[in-house]
Design a protein around this motif. Structure first.
Motif, PDB file in Angstrom:
ATOM      1  N   LEU A 136      -0.478  12.333 -18.277  1.00 50.53           N
ATOM      2  CA  LEU A 136      -0.620  13.443 -19.218  1.00 50.53           C
ATOM      3  C   LEU A 136      -2.023  13.438 -19.826  1.00 50.53           C
ATOM      4  CD1 LEU A 136       1.721  15.448 -19.886  1.00 50.53           C
ATOM      5  CD2 LEU A 136       2.470  13.321 -18.809  1.00 50.53           C
ATOM      6  N   GLY A 137      -2.567  14.634 -20.029  1.00 47.09           N
ATOM      7  CA  GLY A 137      -3.888  14.714 -20.622  1.00 47.09           C
ATOM      8  C   GLY A 137      -4.397  16.134 -20.659  1.00 47.09           C
ATOM      9  N   TYR A 138      -5.684  16.274 -20.939  1.00 49.71           N
ATOM     10  CA  TYR A 138      -6.320  17.573 -21.106  1.00 49.71           C
ATOM     11  C   TYR A 138      -7.460  17.713 -20.105  1.00 49.71           C
ATOM     12  CZ  TYR A 138      -3.796  17.234 -25.506  1.00 49.71           C
ATOM     13  OH  TYR A 138      -2.805  17.067 -26.438  1.00 49.71           O
ATOM     14  N   SER A 139      -7.310  18.639 -19.181  1.00 48.79           N
ATOM     15  CA  SER A 139      -8.336  18.968 -18.202  1.00 48.79           C
ATOM     16  C   SER A 139      -7.946  20.282 -17.549  1.00 48.79           C
ATOM     17  CB  SER A 139      -8.462  17.863 -17.136  1.00 48.79           C
ATOM     18  OG  SER A 139      -7.314  17.848 -16.299  1.00 48.79           O
ATOM     19  N   LEU A 140      -8.868  20.893 -16.798  1.00 49.64           N
ATOM     20  CA  LEU A 140      -8.542  22.139 -16.135  1.00 49.64           C
ATOM     21  C   LEU A 140      -7.429  21.933 -15.121  1.00 49.64           C
ATOM     22  CD1 LEU A 140     -12.139  23.607 -15.607  1.00 49.64           C
ATOM     23  CD2 LEU A 140     -10.463  24.203 -17.368  1.00 49.64           C
ATOM     24  N   ARG A 141      -7.553  20.879 -14.326  1.00 53.75           N
ATOM     25  CA  ARG A 141      -6.518  20.602 -13.333  1.00 53.75           C
ATOM     26  C   ARG A 141      -5.206  20.206 -14.012  1.00 53.75           C
ATOM     27  NH1 ARG A 141      -6.914  16.171  -8.378  1.00 53.75           N
ATOM     28  NH2 ARG A 141      -4.952  16.770  -7.357  1.00 53.75           N
ATOM     29  N   GLY A 142      -5.355  19.442 -15.106  1.00 55.20           N
ATOM     30  CA  GLY A 142      -4.175  19.030 -15.849  1.00 55.20           C
ATOM     31  C   GLY A 142      -3.442  20.217 -16.447  1.00 55.20           C
ATOM     32  N   SER A 143      -4.186  21.247 -16.872  1.00 61.13           N
ATOM     33  CA  SER A 143      -3.556  22.437 -17.439  1.00 61.13           C
ATOM     34  C   SER A 143      -2.715  23.165 -16.403  1.00 61.13           C
ATOM     35  CB  SER A 143      -4.632  23.376 -17.992  1.00 61.13           C
ATOM     36  OG  SER A 143      -5.332  22.760 -19.051  1.00 61.13           O
ATOM     37  N   LEU A 144      -3.221  23.230 -15.161  1.00 60.36           N
ATOM     38  CA  LEU A 144      -2.449  23.854 -14.088  1.00 60.36           C
ATOM     39  C   LEU A 144      -1.163  23.074 -13.833  1.00 60.36           C
ATOM     40  CD1 LEU A 144      -5.330  24.739 -11.603  1.00 60.36           C
ATOM     41  CD2 LEU A 144      -4.087  26.300 -13.109  1.00 60.36           C
ATOM     42  N   LYS A 145      -1.283  21.737 -13.830  1.00 64.07           N
ATOM     43  CA  LYS A 145      -0.093  20.905 -13.620  1.00 64.07           C
ATOM     44  C   LYS A 145       0.893  21.042 -14.774  1.00 64.07           C
ATOM     45  CE  LYS A 145      -1.916  17.317 -10.573  1.00 64.07           C
ATOM     46  NZ  LYS A 145      -2.035  15.860 -10.342  1.00 64.07           N
ATOM     47  N   LEU A 146       0.353  21.178 -15.989  1.00 67.54           N
ATOM     48  CA  LEU A 146       1.226  21.333 -17.154  1.00 67.54           C
ATOM     49  C   LEU A 146       1.995  22.646 -17.084  1.00 67.54           C
ATOM     50  CD1 LEU A 146       2.126  20.093 -19.850  1.00 67.54           C
ATOM     51  CD2 LEU A 146       0.245  21.323 -20.944  1.00 67.54           C
TER      52      LEU A 146
END
Length: 527
Positions: free
Chosen positions: A307-317
């Motif tokens: 879990l975290g904050y990133s552009l790719r992470g936002s798509l996964k979220l």
């Protein structure tokens, strides 16, 4: 309005009491809760804890006085302000404590509180995902299960074994020591709070149970040395509710002693400066505050499955949110703290003295300090701290928060224990199964001497949200309640929550608080 019983606080213990007492249709029960109904979706989605923890949303969000042991910092004490209390905002980890913790209570003169005495009450409330056994029940309202673990959870457990720690498949079984996955109060992807488990199923059908939310208890109403009701502020007006039989305080380790003090029950030295008339001198009210000091080891990682904050992470979220809405599965069905361990910093010890909680995200400053990127964290807490604090009044205004002083890291033994636990955690994270996540230590890289690490620990240690002891059970001069949880010297008044613990249990405190309510019910019914 008049009832047989008035319960103050609809938290881990209060919801259990409301359920058990109202099972008798001849008994009328009123349950008071200062917070709102538990309708927020952030409560019921396990991942919502990440947003609730740092905010004032359904959270008292208390602060401590400056802590000398933490370099003068002000600590943070989140507590649930909602139906379900702290069981609606906690980490959902189901841990009872070490069996010897309860034997200690009995050895202090509290009859009926040994491990053999309390185990049936733990089992009574529980539906365990593997069924009934010597240590678990399968007929209770509280569901205790397992969530699908993240890959780093499995790696951490394997790394713990590589570092020489035993694997433990059940921390609430025969032995507590070891590394393993946690049991959680999550069912079918939803938080299983005490409001969900004990209150919601019976609330609409039991006409003898009245639940009042937005009801701030202002004082216990006394006639001489007997509690006869509660004065509460409801929709802006002070209302007196009468109790024919008993008033039961289940407002927690901060709320219950605070209400006693506001009612004139406590030490004169605490009441007199605030102009409160002493109705009953009881010096132990607010004393004996114990909590687990905790530090978080934080790591960054390039692995965006964390879990975290990133552009790719936002798509996964976004994908995870869709999956959760559709199936109640995936990352958002996790409490994030999926595994951990109970370890001994000295093999000569009879029981573990540190607890680890591994988290599949960067947790910093109670999630109030956010970092770009992804990562992993591990809490390290001292299970039986020797530093003892206190709670008192800031004001005679019932709406004002209490004065909270946990006195963290005041005793050097606590400092040495958390230091050893931190070193053990770093050793686990350096084992080969964790290497695939390329963890980068955010705060202690290059710090190796005791002096360097202790300075870091004093800057980063705070509560892991397990305050107890402020209405201590016992018969000594600082005891507030007897072994049946009756307030010394006052008739018709009991305290039933974590504040009655004479010593802090080695683990999370939600499950023991539920047990305390189950145990107390037998005596309440007898009386």
């Amino acid at each position: 309005m008049e009832f047989d019983y008035i319960i103050v606080g609809a938290g881990s213990a209060g919801c259990v009491l409301a359920n058990r007492l109202s099972a008798d249709p001849a008994v009328s029960v009123c349950l008071l809760e200062a917070g709102p109904e538990d309708r927020s979706p952030l409560i019921h989605a396990p991942a919502g804890i990440a947003a609730i923890l740092p905010s004032r949303h359904v959270n008292w969000a208390f602060q401590t006085v400056p802590q000398p042991g933490l370099g003068g910092r002000i600590g943070y004490q989140p507590r649930g302000k909602v139906l379900g209390g702290s069981s609606s905002i906690n980490g959902m980890i189901y841990i009872r404590g070490h069996r010897n913790d309860f034997d200690d209570w009995a050895a202090l003169g509290n009859e009926g509180w040994s491990f053999a005495d309390v185990l049936p009450y733990f089992r009574k409330s529980e539906t365990y995902h593997r069924g009934a056994s010597e240590f678990h029940g399968d007929q209770g309202e509280l569901y205790v299960g397992r969530i699908e673990p993240h890959a780093i959870t499995e790696a951490f457990i394997e790394s713990g074994q590589c570092a020489g720690h035993r694997y433990n498949d059940d921390f609430n079984g025969a032995e507590q020591e070891g590394i393993g996955q946690y049991d959680t109060t999550i069912r079918d992807g939803r938080r299983w709070s005490t409001a969900t488990a004990f209150l919601r199923p019976i609330r609409a059908t039991r006409r003898n149970l009245v639940v009042l939310t937005g009801a701030l208890a202002e004082r216990v109403v006394l006639e001489g040395k007997r509690a006869v009701g509660v004065q509460a502020r409801i929709r802006g007006s002070s209302v007196t509710l009468k109790a024919r039989r008993e008033v039961l305080l289940s407002a927690g380790a901060f709320g219950s002693p605070h209400l006693l003090l506001l009612s004139g029950i406590g030490p004169e030295s605490e009441l007199k400066p605030h102009g409160i008339t002493v109705r009953h001198e009881l010096p132990g009210v607010g004393q004996n505050l114990q909590d687990h000091p905790d530090v978080v080891a934080s790591y960054k990682s390039p692995d965006t499955s964390l879990l975290g904050y990133s552009l790719r992470g936002s798509l996964k979220l976004g994908a995870a949110l869709t999956r959760y809405v559709v199936s109640k599965r995936g990352p958002l069905a996790s409490n994030f703290a999926e595994c951990g361990g109970f370890l001994k910093t000295d093999e000569k010890l009879a029981r573990p003295d540190v607890q680890l909680n591994a988290v599949v995200a960067i947790i910093d400053n109670h999630n109030r300090t956010l970092h770009w990127g992804h990562g992993f964290s591990c809490h390290v807490c001292v299970l039986r701290p020797k530093s003892v604090g206190s709670l008192g009044l800031r004001s005679a205004d019932p709406a004002a928060p209490p004065r909270i002083d946990p006195n963290f890291l005041a005793h050097d033994d606590d400092v040495q224990t958390i230091l050893k636990g931190y070193r053990m955690t770093r050793e686990i994270c350096e084992q080969s199964p964790m290497s695939r996540f390329a963890l980068k230590d955010m705060y202690s890289a290059g710090l190796d001497s005791d002096e360097q690490l202790i300075e870091l620990l004093r800057r980063r240690t705070d509560s892991v949200y397990h305050p107890v002891g402020t209405c201590k059970m016992g018969n000594d001069e600082n005891a507030v309640v007897d072994s049946q949880l009756r307030v010394h010297g006052i008739q018709g008044l009991r305290v039933v929550d974590a504040s009655i613990m004479p010593t802090l249990v080695g683990g999370n405190t939600n499950a023991p608080s539920i047990m305390i309510a189950e145990r107390a019910m037998e005596w309440i019914a007898q009386d």
